[in-house]
Design an enzyme around this catalytic site. Structure first.
Site, PDB file in Angstrom:
ATOM      1  N   CYS A   1      -5.309   1.600   4.469  1.00 22.66           N
ATOM      2  CA  CYS A   1      -4.161   1.460   3.573  1.00 22.66           C
ATOM      3  C   CYS A   1      -3.041   2.413   3.941  1.00 22.66           C
ATOM      4  CB  CYS A   1      -4.573   1.673   2.117  1.00 22.66           C
ATOM      5  SG  CYS A   1      -5.146   3.342   1.758  1.00 22.66           S
TER       6      CYS A   1
ATOM      7  N   CYS B   1       0.837  -1.209   0.000  1.00 18.80           N
ATOM      8  CA  CYS B   1       0.000   0.000   0.000  1.00 18.80           C
ATOM      9  C   CYS B   1       0.869   1.256   0.000  1.00 18.80           C
ATOM     10  CB  CYS B   1      -0.918   0.000   1.214  1.00 18.80           C
ATOM     11  SG  CYS B   1      -2.275  -1.187   1.152  1.00 18.80           S
TER      12      CYS B   1
END
Length: 221
Positions: A215, A105
């Site tokens: 994320c 991420c």
């Protein structure tokens, strides 16, 4: 509060921020709340940049829907891409979404977004308090600091909207939704890290196999 009141409230937040004549953008993953927010924003500023994090791992349906909605709503779509292609990343580091999802991420979402946000003063998001325990104290207007030290105004006009509010708004406006919702998905990100929810009471429980909730793009430095 009725949906009409929530729409008026969100529109007031949007107009008050845009009235300051500063460089504004909105991030969109083309999920339901993103489409509601984008619709409200383009009513006030049709050319506002719509930033999409093109990780390379999205569902094919997401890319098709993104392009269809960008065309039908005449969006000023800006696709933000990582410095490494998927093939380059997997060649260098292996399948990070399986063994190091935070790092994946970071490379494919956080860095490209923060780099893209450097040219803006205002960042609109479709975050809602109801989405996750990590968002329970979300404020409609807040400050956000990028790694460079730059301060942004971060606006979440839909902060107190429920999922039902979002769907009712889209139905009222005749805006179609991403077809993946019909397959049981409730929170949609990258294909390798997204499943239908494990917990029906937690829409985001299908993300990252329950290993994390965010994320990282909404965590200020």
């Amino acid at each position: 509060m009725t949906l009409e009141q929530k729409i008026d409230q969100a529109s007031t937040v949007i107009r008050s921020i845009l009235a300051k004549d500063c460089a504004a953008c909105v991030t969109s993953s083309f999920q339901t709340e993103c489409m509601a927010l984008v619709d409200l924003l383009i009513a006030e500023q049709p050319g506002i940049p719509v930033l999409f994090l093109d990780t390379g791992y999205h569902f094919p349906e997401t890319y098709i829907y993104r392009d269809e909605m960008a065309a039908s709503l005449r969006l000023n779509l800006v696709n933000l891409q990582p410095k490494l292609t998927v093939a380059e990343q997997e060649s260098q580091f292996g399948i990070l979404n399986q063994n190091a999802p935070d790092r994946c991420c970071g490379i494919r979402k956080v860095e490209p977004l923060f780099r893209g946000l450097e040219q803006f003063d205002v960042w609109f998001t479709a975050l809602r308090r109801e989405q996750s325990p990590t968002r329970a104290n979300l404020q409609p207007v807040d400050q956000f600091r990028l790694p460079s030290g730059k301060q942004l105004t971060k606006a979440s006009p839909l902060a107190d909207w429920t999922n039902a509010d979002v769907w009712a708004y889209l139905k009222r406006r005749g805006i179609p939704v991403l077809p993946l919702y019909d397959q049981g998905y409730t929170s949609i990100g990258c294909a390798p890290c997204t499943t239908p929810p494990a917990d029906p009471d937690n829409p985001r429980s299908g993300r990252w196999a329950g290993r994390k909730l965010e994320c990282g793009i909404h965590i200020s430095t």
